[in-house]
Design a protein around this motif. Structure first.
Motif, PDB file in Angstrom:
ATOM      1  N   HIS A   1     -44.575  45.937   2.552  1.00 24.96           N
ATOM      2  CA  HIS A   1     -45.993  46.115   2.711  1.00 24.96           C
ATOM      3  C   HIS A   1     -46.427  44.715   3.631  1.00 24.96           C
ATOM      4  O   HIS A   1     -45.673  43.757   3.630  1.00 24.96           O
ATOM      5  N   ARG A   2     -47.468  44.790   4.186  1.00 21.36           N
ATOM      6  CA  ARG A   2     -47.793  43.592   5.312  1.00 21.36           C
ATOM      7  C   ARG A   2     -48.137  42.439   4.531  1.00 21.36           C
ATOM      8  O   ARG A   2     -47.835  41.341   4.753  1.00 21.36           O
ATOM      9  N   TYR A   3     -48.813  42.501   3.224  1.00 18.69           N
ATOM     10  CA  TYR A   3     -49.265  41.553   2.328  1.00 18.69           C
ATOM     11  C   TYR A   3     -48.551  41.530   1.055  1.00 18.69           C
ATOM     12  O   TYR A   3     -47.878  42.473   0.883  1.00 18.69           O
ATOM     13  N   CYS A   4     -49.029  40.719   0.266  1.00 20.33           N
ATOM     14  CA  CYS A   4     -48.422  40.702  -1.057  1.00 20.33           C
ATOM     15  C   CYS A   4     -49.614  41.529  -2.063  1.00 20.33           C
ATOM     16  O   CYS A   4     -50.638  41.002  -2.130  1.00 20.33           O
ATOM     17  N   GLU A   5     -49.057  42.654  -2.422  1.00 20.89           N
ATOM     18  CA  GLU A   5     -50.032  43.647  -3.216  1.00 20.89           C
ATOM     19  C   GLU A   5     -49.403  43.817  -4.505  1.00 20.89           C
ATOM     20  O   GLU A   5     -48.004  44.390  -4.728  1.00 20.89           O
TER      21      GLU A   5
ATOM     22  N   GLN B   1     -46.785  36.772  -8.148  1.00 20.40           N
ATOM     23  CA  GLN B   1     -46.980  35.908  -6.968  1.00 20.40           C
ATOM     24  C   GLN B   1     -46.446  34.896  -6.839  1.00 20.40           C
ATOM     25  O   GLN B   1     -46.313  34.368  -5.572  1.00 20.40           O
TER      26      GLN B   1
ATOM     27  N   LYS C   1     -43.993  36.871  -2.095  1.00 22.62           N
ATOM     28  CA  LYS C   1     -44.649  36.210  -1.140  1.00 22.62           C
ATOM     29  C   LYS C   1     -45.178  37.666  -0.417  1.00 22.62           C
ATOM     30  O   LYS C   1     -46.507  37.596   0.331  1.00 22.62           O
ATOM     31  N   ARG C   2     -44.319  38.766  -0.161  1.00 25.43           N
ATOM     32  CA  ARG C   2     -44.923  39.718   0.825  1.00 25.43           C
ATOM     33  C   ARG C   2     -44.021  40.805   0.166  1.00 25.43           C
ATOM     34  O   ARG C   2     -42.959  41.090  -0.283  1.00 25.43           O
TER      35      ARG C   2
ATOM     36  N   ARG D   1     -45.204  45.202  -1.541  1.00 26.16           N
ATOM     37  CA  ARG D   1     -46.198  45.840  -2.631  1.00 26.16           C
ATOM     38  C   ARG D   1     -45.430  46.002  -3.739  1.00 26.16           C
ATOM     39  O   ARG D   1     -44.321  46.495  -3.846  1.00 26.16           O
TER      40      ARG D   1
ATOM     41  N   ARG E   1     -42.992  37.950   9.026  1.00 24.81           N
ATOM     42  CA  ARG E   1     -43.870  37.844  10.021  1.00 24.81           C
ATOM     43  C   ARG E   1     -43.613  36.947  11.260  1.00 24.81           C
ATOM     44  O   ARG E   1     -43.681  37.448  12.483  1.00 24.81           O
TER      45      ARG E   1
END
Length: 299
Positions: free
Chosen positions: A29-33, A54, A58-59, A61, A252
């Motif tokens: 996933h692009r972010y932490c979900e 969290q 850090k990154r 799903r 990233r």
């Protein structure tokens, strides 16, 4: 140390007559979900559990699935509700005195009445502040155990991906070295071929101008010079290796460096006027695409 975004972990523990299982799985996933699924009466713990995830991730799903089921080995059986029995008997006596009804309640009929036997499951849900604190610690411990298992798997896969990326970087550096060695000869080959071509075309009707010939070679040399692009590529390679050896999330940053390397490679392809160099460019672009696909799995 590089971590993959793909992993799985689980744990199981017993508390309050329940068997509690915590399952954690993560994907790209692009972010932490963080997505939590648990019994409704434990919704109050979501914020605490989300923060714990969290702290480690850090990154990616992350799906956290918490289930509970009655532990048949440790859970107590149904409990007689004495106050309910007393209320039913008092109601029967009132019906007999007030309405003149006759009949006796048998033991079997009494046990079949609603509320006579209490289900321990209904009394196990955390209600009091003390109980809530106990469940908070238990859920946090179960999640921590699952996360450690997930991190171990992410670490193993991350090491494999880093090793693969280092091998591909080695190949890129080999192509880079071949380009750097060939680049100075491109102008020389062009000069010799152009001189030979002019000699073949010169039928004596025009004089050979060495000055104009030199200017043409100088313009060509400037137009096909790739020294700056090769220098920047060398710097990007070194930065990639530094990232792979670090402890911070690199997904990233690595994606940005790959874009920059692609840009430099495209520039070399547009400037070079040599068949062998074009082959090196195509091979480098193919390798960069493979690196990009692998880097997409890194945290």
């Amino acid at each position: 140390m590089s971590f993959s975004m793909t992993g799985y972990g689980q744990s199981s523990l017993q508390f309050g007559g329940y068997k509690i299982s915590v399952e954690v799985k993560s994907v790209n996933h692009r972010y932490c979900e963080v997505v939590l699924r648990m019994p409704r009466d434990w919704t109050g713990y979501e914020d605490m559990l989300r923060r714990k995830v969290q702290q480690h991730i850090k990154r990616g799903r992350v799906d956290v699935i918490i289930n509970r089921e009655l532990d048949e080995e440790t859970a107590a059986g149904p409990v007689l509700n004495r106050s309910a029995v007393k209320s039913y008997l008092e109601a029967a006596e009132l019906l007999r005195l007030e309405f003149g009804l006759t009949g006796e309640l048998s033991l079997q009929e009494i046990l079949a009445l609603p509320g006579i036997m209490d289900n321990p499951e209904s009394s196990s849900a955390p209600a009091a502040a003390g109980e809530a604190s106990d469940y908070s610690e238990v859920l946090a411990a179960g999640l921590e155990e699952s996360l450690q298992s997930l991190l171990l798997m992410r670490n193993r896969e991350g090491r494999y991906l880093a090793s693969d990326l280092e091998g591909r970087l080695n190949h890129l550096e080999e192509l880079h070295t071949a380009m750097a060695e060939l680049a100075p000869h491109v102008v020389t080959e062009y000069r010799d071929k152009l001189r030979q071509r002019l000699r073949e075309l010169n039928d004596g009707t025009f004089p050979f101008d060495e000055h104009k010939f030199g200017m043409e070679i100088a313009i060509f040399a400037d137009r096909c010079n790739i020294d700056e692009e090769l220098t920047r590529l060398d710097s990007h390679f070194e930065q990639c290796r530094t990232l792979l050896k670090g402890d911070e999330p690199i997904g990233r940053k690595l994606d940005f460096l790959i874009q920059e390397m692609n840009r430099e490679t495209n520039t070399i392809g547009s400037k070079c006027n040599h068949l062998t160099l074009v082959g090196y460019v195509l091979e480098m672009k193919a390798e960069l695409e493979k690196i990009r696909e692998q880097a997409a799995n890194l945290e």
